[in-house]
Enzyme design. Structure first.
Site, PDB file in Angstrom:
ATOM      1  N   ILE A   1     -11.975 -12.521  -6.787  1.00  0.00           N
ATOM      2  CA  ILE A   1     -11.730 -11.133  -6.381  1.00  0.00           C
ATOM      3  C   ILE A   1     -10.374 -10.636  -6.875  1.00  0.00           C
ATOM      4  CG2 ILE A   1     -11.671  -9.507  -4.422  1.00  0.00           C
ATOM      5  CD1 ILE A   1     -14.363 -10.926  -4.583  1.00  0.00           C
TER       6      ILE A   1
ATOM      7  N   ARG B   1      -4.758  -4.497  -8.420  1.00  0.00           N
ATOM      8  CA  ARG B   1      -5.515  -3.689  -7.463  1.00  0.00           C
ATOM      9  C   ARG B   1      -5.646  -2.240  -7.892  1.00  0.00           C
ATOM     10  NH1 ARG B   1      -4.088  -5.727  -1.427  1.00  0.00           N
ATOM     11  NH2 ARG B   1      -6.221  -5.185  -0.994  1.00  0.00           N
TER      12      ARG B   1
ATOM     13  N   ASP C   1      -9.845 -13.267   1.653  1.00  0.00           N
ATOM     14  CA  ASP C   1      -8.797 -13.227   2.676  1.00  0.00           C
ATOM     15  C   ASP C   1      -8.682 -14.530   3.470  1.00  0.00           C
ATOM     16  OD1 ASP C   1      -8.151 -10.712   1.902  1.00  0.00           O
ATOM     17  OD2 ASP C   1      -8.977  -9.675   3.642  1.00  0.00           O
TER      18      ASP C   1
ATOM     19  N   ARG D   1      -1.011  -0.081   1.286  1.00  0.00           N
ATOM     20  CA  ARG D   1      -1.941   0.330   0.252  1.00  0.00           C
ATOM     21  C   ARG D   1      -3.106   1.114   0.864  1.00  0.00           C
ATOM     22  NH1 ARG D   1      -4.524  -1.008  -4.665  1.00  0.00           N
ATOM     23  NH2 ARG D   1      -6.739  -0.936  -4.245  1.00  0.00           N
TER      24      ARG D   1
ATOM     25  N   ARG E   1       1.882  -7.802   9.555  1.00  0.00           N
ATOM     26  CA  ARG E   1       1.035  -6.706   9.062  1.00  0.00           C
ATOM     27  C   ARG E   1      -0.394  -6.872   9.533  1.00  0.00           C
ATOM     28  NH1 ARG E   1       0.238  -7.054   3.418  1.00  0.00           N
ATOM     29  NH2 ARG E   1      -1.405  -5.667   4.107  1.00  0.00           N
TER      30      ARG E   1
ATOM     31  N   LYS F   1      -8.195  -5.461  11.542  1.00  0.00           N
ATOM     32  CA  LYS F   1      -7.259  -4.640  10.764  1.00  0.00           C
ATOM     33  C   LYS F   1      -8.008  -3.830   9.705  1.00  0.00           C
ATOM     34  CE  LYS F   1      -4.654  -6.366   6.992  1.00  0.00           C
ATOM     35  NZ  LYS F   1      -5.116  -5.568   5.900  1.00  0.00           N
TER      36      LYS F   1
ATOM     37  N   CYS G   1       0.473  -5.039  -6.183  1.00  0.00           N
ATOM     38  CA  CYS G   1       0.994  -5.688  -4.987  1.00  0.00           C
ATOM     39  C   CYS G   1       1.022  -7.167  -5.253  1.00  0.00           C
ATOM     40  CB  CYS G   1       0.140  -5.359  -3.767  1.00  0.00           C
ATOM     41  SG  CYS G   1      -1.430  -6.182  -3.809  1.00  0.00           S
TER      42      CYS G   1
HETATM   43  C1  UD1 Z   1     -10.136  -4.841   1.000  1.00  0.00           C
HETATM   44  C2  UD1 Z   1      -9.417  -5.463   2.162  1.00  0.00           C
HETATM   45  C3  UD1 Z   1      -8.660  -6.715   1.720  1.00  0.00           C
HETATM   46  C4  UD1 Z   1      -9.618  -7.677   1.004  1.00  0.00           C
HETATM   47  C5  UD1 Z   1     -10.393  -6.966  -0.096  1.00  0.00           C
HETATM   48  C6  UD1 Z   1     -11.466  -7.832  -0.734  1.00  0.00           C
HETATM   49  C7  UD1 Z   1      -8.927  -3.555   3.549  1.00  0.00           C
HETATM   50  C8  UD1 Z   1      -7.886  -2.684   4.146  1.00  0.00           C
HETATM   51  N1  UD1 Z   1      -8.497  -4.510   2.720  1.00  0.00           N
HETATM   52  O1  UD1 Z   1      -9.139  -4.467   0.052  1.00  0.00           O
HETATM   53  O2  UD1 Z   1      -8.113  -7.343   2.878  1.00  0.00           O
HETATM   54  O3  UD1 Z   1      -8.881  -8.722   0.422  1.00  0.00           O
HETATM   55  O4  UD1 Z   1     -11.037  -5.786   0.441  1.00  0.00           O
HETATM   56  O5  UD1 Z   1     -12.345  -8.305   0.222  1.00  0.00           O
HETATM   57  O6  UD1 Z   1     -10.085  -3.445   3.851  1.00  0.00           O
HETATM   58  N2  UD1 Z   1     -10.776  -2.793  -7.870  1.00  0.00           N
HETATM   59  C9  UD1 Z   1     -10.805  -2.103  -9.059  1.00  0.00           C
HETATM   60  N3  UD1 Z   1     -10.846  -0.738  -8.995  1.00  0.00           N
HETATM   61  C10 UD1 Z   1     -10.865  -0.042  -7.824  1.00  0.00           C
HETATM   62  C11 UD1 Z   1     -10.848  -0.766  -6.614  1.00  0.00           C
HETATM   63  C12 UD1 Z   1     -10.803  -2.149  -6.664  1.00  0.00           C
HETATM   64  O7  UD1 Z   1     -10.785  -2.695 -10.127  1.00  0.00           O
HETATM   65  O8  UD1 Z   1     -10.873   1.195  -7.832  1.00  0.00           O
HETATM   66  C13 UD1 Z   1     -10.692  -4.273  -7.905  1.00  0.00           C
HETATM   67  C14 UD1 Z   1      -9.404  -4.785  -7.264  1.00  0.00           C
HETATM   68  O9  UD1 Z   1      -8.354  -4.817  -8.212  1.00  0.00           O
HETATM   69  C15 UD1 Z   1      -9.809  -6.156  -6.784  1.00  0.00           C
HETATM   70  C16 UD1 Z   1     -11.303  -5.999  -6.446  1.00  0.00           C
HETATM   71  O10 UD1 Z   1     -11.713  -4.792  -7.073  1.00  0.00           O
HETATM   72  O11 UD1 Z   1      -9.681  -7.082  -7.829  1.00  0.00           O
HETATM   73  C17 UD1 Z   1     -11.616  -5.911  -4.956  1.00  0.00           C
HETATM   74  O12 UD1 Z   1     -10.899  -4.848  -4.403  1.00  0.00           O
HETATM   75  P1  UD1 Z   1     -11.405  -4.013  -3.142  1.00  0.00           P
HETATM   76  O13 UD1 Z   1     -12.754  -4.520  -2.709  1.00  0.00           O
HETATM   77  O14 UD1 Z   1     -11.291  -2.578  -3.472  1.00  0.00           O
HETATM   78  O15 UD1 Z   1     -10.345  -4.415  -2.072  1.00  0.00           O
HETATM   79  P2  UD1 Z   1      -9.494  -3.467  -1.139  1.00  0.00           P
HETATM   80  O16 UD1 Z   1     -10.368  -2.385  -0.608  1.00  0.00           O
HETATM   81  O17 UD1 Z   1      -8.228  -3.125  -1.796  1.00  0.00           O
END
Ligand code: UD1
Length: 430
Positions: free
Chosen positions: A338, A132, A316, A103, A408, A31, A127
């Protein structure tokens, strides 16, 4: 089919637990790999063929968003192959209702900016598992030259042209790394992303982009370099197997016992999970080239674990491990680094008799001998599947409500589990 009550889909699993799993199961495409790859298709005006597409709700929503933007979406091979052609891309705004559904629609910002120089979408907001933020996505796009405006919950980004830059991520965000990589593909000059995330899905995105004619190097390491190119080609790509689905089945076998062969896997992607499961002594695992043999061995022993960016233990998989630890011998301490609110499985597992105390970023799980059947509600995707695992391991009839979350991210979970001998039904679907 989905049974609908008003606008809300009400679906549940009824699970008669206590049966060992045995047999063979094929893991679906990832996914978290297909969503950015689908978004990347808008970069090119040629056909993109994607094999091993998992048949998931998130994939269907992303396809709907692409259709809204003018992308031609065709599906073949019973939904397992997607043909996406963005030649007729004619919109730069992502509909708010669809943006709210996944998202991952945020991934379209980079490619739309790259192709059209403009994008407008609503802020994805929070979420179930935490706030996030998307600040790193926006910082990266703005560093490449996008002018951003955030007003009334909408984000508009304009960039007549994007220019490669050196970008440092404060934390290795998976989504920000992917978004910036995609925006940089058609930019002028070279973009360097430092402290990039190293997840295997980022490597899959790099492979897809390079097959399309992009010049990306370094995915899987902490520095990713993207040399901008002027045009892209048609592309055909096979999505990597889903490492979280793979590991979820491994936890299920550890929880229920039995013997299962997982096919279509990349064993190296689940090493952290396998190491932790071996530490519980509940699972014997043999890694093949593209398959894994797993045998449930005994009641798990308590383990401590901490979620970390790849190659660390994946967040995850944390709720599923919490379900396993709930019946372990001894006390486990689970630390979530995380997401700030990812212990929602605890409340539901407590309904089944688990002894779990959450204190900030840690959960203390005192193993009990066995859980009791109950009616529980899936609060989110991974938390939901954790409840399914707990139910499979518990004698008696457990109802897991709210399984639209599970749809999902898990393709036909009940069908796969039934093929392993589990007694799991989705009433109304037979
Ligand atoms: C992706 C995965 C999700 C997984 C996560 C962490 C996809 C579609 N989803 O989510 O399944 O749980 O990685 O392995 O690939 N953050 C910030 N600022 C930002 C972006 C992120 O502070 O601009 C923080 C988030 O709030 C979170 C952490 O960074 O606490 C990790 O987020 P991120 O690695 O970006 O996860 P996703 O890409 O949303």
């Amino acid at each position: 089919m989905h049974r609908r009550l008003g606008v809300q889909t009400v679906e549940r699993y009824v699970i008669q637990g206590g049966k060992r799993l045995s047999g063979k199961v094929r893991v679906s495409g990832a996914k978290n790999a297909i969503l950015p790859v689908m978004a990347a298709c808008v970069l090119s005006g040629h056909e993109c063929v994607i094999h091993e597409a998992p048949r998931l709700r998130d994939v269907a929503v992303m396809a709907e968003i692409l259709t809204n933007l003018g992308v031609r979406v065709r599906i073949s091979d019973e939904g397992r192959t997607l043909h996406l052609n963005a030649e007729g891309l004619n919109a730069f705004e992502i509909p708010t209702s669809l943006m709210r559904e996944i998202r991952s629609s945020i991934f379209l910002m980079g490619p739309l900016l790259g192709r059209l120089g403009r994008v407008r979408c609503s802020h994805p907001g929070g979420c179930a598992i935490g706030s996030r933020d998307i600040d790193l996505h926006l910082m990266g796009l703005s560093a490449l030259g996008a002018r951003l405006e955030e007003k009334f919950g909408y984000i508009t980004a304009d960039a007549p042209s994007l220019r490669g830059r050196e970008i440092y991520l404060d934390l290795p965000s998976v989504g920000a790394t992917e978004n910036i990589m995609m925006a940089a593909v058609l930019a002028e000059g070279t973009t360097v992303i430092r402290n990039a995330a190293k997840e295997p899905e980022i490597v899959d995105l790099q492979n897809f982009l390079n097959r399309m004619g992009a010049r990306v190097r370094g995915a899987g390491l902490d520095t990713v370099r993207v040399e901008g190119v002027a045009k892209l080609n048609p592309v055909e790509h096979t999505i990597i197997p889903d490492r979280i689905e793979t590991a979820t089945f491994l936890v299920a076998v550890a929880a229920t016992g039995g013997e299962v062969v997982l096919e279509n896997v990349i064993p190296e992607h689940v090493e952290a999970a396998v190491a932790k499961l071996r530490e519980t002594k509940a699972l014997e695992v043999e890694m093949g080239h593209d398959r894994i043999f797993a045998r449930g061995a005994r009641r798990p022993q308590a383990v401590d674990l901490k979620t970390l960016p790849y190659p660390g233990f994946p967040t995850d998989l944390q709720p599923q491990m919490m379900a396993l630890c709930a019946t372990a011998e001894g006390t486990s301490i689970i630390t979530e680094t995380i997401f700030e609110n990812r212990f929602k499985a605890a409340d539901e597992l407590r309904r089944m008799g688990a002894d779990i105390k959450v204190d900030g970023r840690s959960a203390v799980v005192k193993g009990v001998k066995a859980l009791s059947p109950a009616t529980v509600e899936a609060p989110a995707l991974r938390e939901g599947v954790a409840l399914v695992i707990a139910a499979l391991a518990t004698e008696g009839r457990t109802v897991v409500d709210g399984i639209q979350h599970i749809d999902r991210g898990y393709e036909e979970l009940e069908v796969k589990l039934q093929s392993l001998g589990a007694d799991i039904r989705r009433p109304g679907s037979e």
